[in-house]
Design a protein around this motif. Structure first.
Motif, PDB file in Angstrom:
ATOM      1  N   LEU A 195      68.645  39.415   7.086  1.00 23.02           N
ATOM      2  CA  LEU A 195      68.747  38.709   8.189  1.00 23.02           C
ATOM      3  C   LEU A 195      67.403  38.649   9.119  1.00 23.02           C
ATOM      4  O   LEU A 195      66.498  39.331   9.139  1.00 23.02           O
ATOM      5  N   VAL A 196      67.258  37.378   9.472  1.00 20.36           N
ATOM      6  CA  VAL A 196      66.086  37.044  10.403  1.00 20.36           C
ATOM      7  C   VAL A 196      66.256  36.723  11.754  1.00 20.36           C
ATOM      8  O   VAL A 196      67.072  35.825  11.796  1.00 20.36           O
ATOM      9  N   ASP A 197      65.925  37.549  12.594  1.00 20.52           N
ATOM     10  CA  ASP A 197      66.729  37.304  14.003  1.00 20.52           C
ATOM     11  C   ASP A 197      65.679  37.249  14.896  1.00 20.52           C
ATOM     12  O   ASP A 197      64.409  37.349  14.771  1.00 20.52           O
ATOM     13  N   ASN A 198      66.185  36.710  16.249  1.00 21.83           N
ATOM     14  CA  ASN A 198      65.345  36.631  17.370  1.00 21.83           C
ATOM     15  C   ASN A 198      64.087  35.664  17.111  1.00 21.83           C
ATOM     16  O   ASN A 198      62.881  36.221  17.511  1.00 21.83           O
ATOM     17  N   ILE A 199      64.250  34.487  16.607  1.00 24.03           N
ATOM     18  CA  ILE A 199      63.081  33.620  16.336  1.00 24.03           C
ATOM     19  C   ILE A 199      62.965  32.879  17.665  1.00 24.03           C
ATOM     20  O   ILE A 199      63.689  32.062  18.137  1.00 24.03           O
ATOM     21  N   LYS A 200      61.498  32.712  17.871  1.00 20.46           N
ATOM     22  CA  LYS A 200      61.166  32.437  19.088  1.00 20.46           C
ATOM     23  C   LYS A 200      60.321  31.215  18.947  1.00 20.46           C
ATOM     24  O   LYS A 200      60.364  30.221  19.546  1.00 20.46           O
ATOM     25  N   ASP A 201      59.697  30.837  17.704  1.00 21.49           N
ATOM     26  CA  ASP A 201      58.688  29.469  17.555  1.00 21.49           C
ATOM     27  C   ASP A 201      58.830  29.545  16.054  1.00 21.49           C
ATOM     28  O   ASP A 201      58.910  30.285  15.196  1.00 21.49           O
ATOM     29  N   VAL A 202      58.230  28.479  15.755  1.00 19.89           N
ATOM     30  CA  VAL A 202      57.718  28.073  14.269  1.00 19.89           C
ATOM     31  C   VAL A 202      56.313  27.368  14.183  1.00 19.89           C
ATOM     32  O   VAL A 202      55.955  26.569  15.361  1.00 19.89           O
ATOM     33  N   VAL A 203      55.781  27.838  13.417  1.00 20.12           N
ATOM     34  CA  VAL A 203      54.289  27.427  13.052  1.00 20.12           C
ATOM     35  C   VAL A 203      54.260  26.792  11.984  1.00 20.12           C
ATOM     36  O   VAL A 203      54.797  27.044  10.715  1.00 20.12           O
ATOM     37  N   VAL A 204      53.651  25.417  11.933  1.00 21.13           N
ATOM     38  CA  VAL A 204      53.462  24.539  10.629  1.00 21.13           C
ATOM     39  C   VAL A 204      52.204  24.514  10.696  1.00 21.13           C
ATOM     40  O   VAL A 204      51.371  23.557  11.684  1.00 21.13           O
ATOM     41  N   ASN A 205      51.628  24.596   9.612  1.00 24.89           N
ATOM     42  CA  ASN A 205      49.853  24.441   9.181  1.00 24.89           C
ATOM     43  C   ASN A 205      49.166  24.821  10.481  1.00 24.89           C
ATOM     44  O   ASN A 205      48.178  24.187  10.805  1.00 24.89           O
ATOM     45  N   GLY A 206      49.512  26.238  10.774  1.00 23.24           N
ATOM     46  CA  GLY A 206      48.726  26.737  11.789  1.00 23.24           C
ATOM     47  C   GLY A 206      49.146  26.616  13.146  1.00 23.24           C
ATOM     48  O   GLY A 206      48.250  27.007  14.037  1.00 23.24           O
ATOM     49  N   LYS A 207      49.959  25.603  13.447  1.00 20.70           N
ATOM     50  CA  LYS A 207      50.228  25.046  14.723  1.00 20.70           C
ATOM     51  C   LYS A 207      51.449  25.271  15.368  1.00 20.70           C
ATOM     52  O   LYS A 207      52.512  25.002  14.522  1.00 20.70           O
ATOM     53  N   SER A 208      51.621  25.726  16.461  1.00 19.23           N
ATOM     54  CA  SER A 208      53.034  26.263  17.032  1.00 19.23           C
ATOM     55  C   SER A 208      53.557  25.048  17.564  1.00 19.23           C
ATOM     56  O   SER A 208      53.082  23.985  18.018  1.00 19.23           O
ATOM     57  N   LEU A 209      54.846  24.768  17.221  1.00 21.21           N
ATOM     58  CA  LEU A 209      55.521  23.480  17.624  1.00 21.21           C
ATOM     59  C   LEU A 209      56.232  23.719  18.864  1.00 21.21           C
ATOM     60  O   LEU A 209      56.666  22.691  19.660  1.00 21.21           O
ATOM     61  N   GLY A 210      56.277  24.912  19.406  1.00 19.88           N
ATOM     62  CA  GLY A 210      56.942  25.120  20.723  1.00 19.88           C
ATOM     63  C   GLY A 210      58.286  24.829  20.816  1.00 19.88           C
ATOM     64  O   GLY A 210      58.762  24.433  21.988  1.00 19.88           O
ATOM     65  N   LEU A 211      59.115  25.141  19.808  1.00 17.79           N
ATOM     66  CA  LEU A 211      60.635  24.634  19.820  1.00 17.79           C
ATOM     67  C   LEU A 211      61.711  25.715  20.316  1.00 17.79           C
ATOM     68  O   LEU A 211      62.708  25.444  20.577  1.00 17.79           O
ATOM     69  N   GLY A 212      61.030  26.860  20.456  1.00 18.92           N
ATOM     70  CA  GLY A 212      61.935  27.965  21.061  1.00 18.92           C
ATOM     71  C   GLY A 212      62.918  28.428  19.703  1.00 18.92           C
ATOM     72  O   GLY A 212      63.860  29.378  20.076  1.00 18.92           O
ATOM     73  N   GLY A 213      62.670  28.282  18.486  1.00 15.01           N
ATOM     74  CA  GLY A 213      63.335  28.683  17.527  1.00 15.01           C
ATOM     75  C   GLY A 213      63.023  27.895  16.234  1.00 15.01           C
ATOM     76  O   GLY A 213      62.004  27.473  16.233  1.00 15.01           O
ATOM     77  N   TYR A 214      63.859  27.975  15.239  1.00 19.38           N
ATOM     78  CA  TYR A 214      63.629  27.695  13.993  1.00 19.38           C
ATOM     79  C   TYR A 214      64.420  26.273  13.708  1.00 19.38           C
ATOM     80  O   TYR A 214      65.608  26.032  14.218  1.00 19.38           O
ATOM     81  N   ILE A 215      63.882  25.515  12.561  1.00 22.05           N
ATOM     82  CA  ILE A 215      64.442  24.149  12.453  1.00 22.05           C
ATOM     83  C   ILE A 215      65.511  24.273  11.352  1.00 22.05           C
ATOM     84  O   ILE A 215      65.056  24.635  10.292  1.00 22.05           O
ATOM     85  N   ASP A 216      66.771  24.105  11.488  1.00 23.16           N
ATOM     86  CA  ASP A 216      67.539  23.729  10.556  1.00 23.16           C
ATOM     87  C   ASP A 216      67.650  22.370   9.764  1.00 23.16           C
ATOM     88  O   ASP A 216      68.074  21.447  10.819  1.00 23.16           O
TER      89      ASP A 216
END
Length: 277
Positions: A195-216
């Motif tokens: 389980l990977v829980d409580n995801i707050k952000d996604v970082v792509v190539n060292g840059k935060s996407l600011g999406l507030g969660g993980y991309i399915d």
């Protein structure tokens, strides 16, 4: 060339057959033409081509009626025209898929319902043929209609996957999630979902996407599309079952099930006969 002229005349007669359908056709066609002109002026030629495709799709129901000598109910034909306009012009060009998150869900539900109606009509027309030596039960016809609709839905999802993978589109829209399970993260390599829980952000190539969660990437969208397609197909299959049981008397399903065209309305035959005189 003469053959194309005959078809063109027959298509015009077919389109004008029902006043209510013709009125919807004229209004939608005018809106698409206006949209096409605007897209050309904005040098958005891809959307202009989509408008041309939409204009062609508008006449497909009439071509089908002429070619296979079947009669589409007015309700079904109007819904098909509105469906094409909603999917191509409003959904794609006007970005309704993004502006209204439920837009795609509604269209997929409607697609499941309509595809089941078409699948049911194919079996029903075959069932009423004098050449057939056996008759299919209402339950079997309902099951065939349901399976036909689900097959169309699956093939469409295959198409979306192909366009995303090879044409660089994003038809299978992403979903933001905050947790997931994955066996890839199991350090013991024992096929245990971690389980990977409580995801707050996604970082792509060292840059935060600011999406507030993980991309399915597309999976949940695809499964939701198939689920609502299932609902639409199941609902019509029930209507279709009782339609056959009552043989269409005062039944809601008659508004969606094509039937054999009367000889007096076989416009392609009429035009051919007129050309011989």
């Amino acid at each position: 060339m003469n053959r194309l002229r005959l078809w063109g005349k027959a298509v015009k007669m077919e389109i004008r057959e029902h006043k209510s359908t013709f009125a919807v056709y004229v209004i939608l066609r005018a809106l698409v033409i206006v949209m096409m002109i605007l897209q050309i002026l904005n040098k958005n030629y891809e959307n202009a081509f989509l408008c041309i495709l939409t204009l062609f799709l508008f006449i497909v129901p009439s071509i089908i009626q002429l070619q296979f000598r079947i009669e589409l109910p007015k309700t079904l034909e109007v819904i098909i025209l509105l469906f094409i306009f909603s999917a191509e012009i409003l959904g794609e060009i006007s970005s309704f898929y993004i502006l209204f998150p439920m837009w795609d869900t509604v269209l997929h539900t409607l697609n499941g319902f309509l595809a089941a109606a078409i699948g049911f009509s194919l079996v029903d027309l075959l069932n009423q043929s004098e050449r057939m030596e056996f008759k299919l039960s209402p339950l079997f016809m309902a099951i065939v209609a349901f399976c036909f609709s689900m097959t169309i839905g699956v093939l469409w999802e295959f198409y979306e996957l192909f366009m995303d993978q090879f044409m660089g589109l994003d038809m299978q829209k992403d979903t933001i999630i905050h947790s997931f399970h994955s066996v890839l993260l199991d350090p013991t390599k024992s096929n245990i979902p971690i389980l990977v829980d409580n995801i707050k952000d996604v970082v792509v190539n060292g840059k935060s996407l600011g999406l507030g969660g993980y991309i399915d990437i597309g999976l949940l969208d695809t499964m939701e599309d198939l689920l609502v397609n299932f609902i639409g197909a199941f609902v019509f299959s029930i209507f279709g079952y009782f339609y056959v049981k009552s043989r269409g008397k005062h039944h809601f399903a008659t508004r969606f099930i094509p039937r054999r065209k009367k000889h007096s309305r076989d416009y392609l035959h009429i035009v051919k006969e007129q050309s011989r005189k």
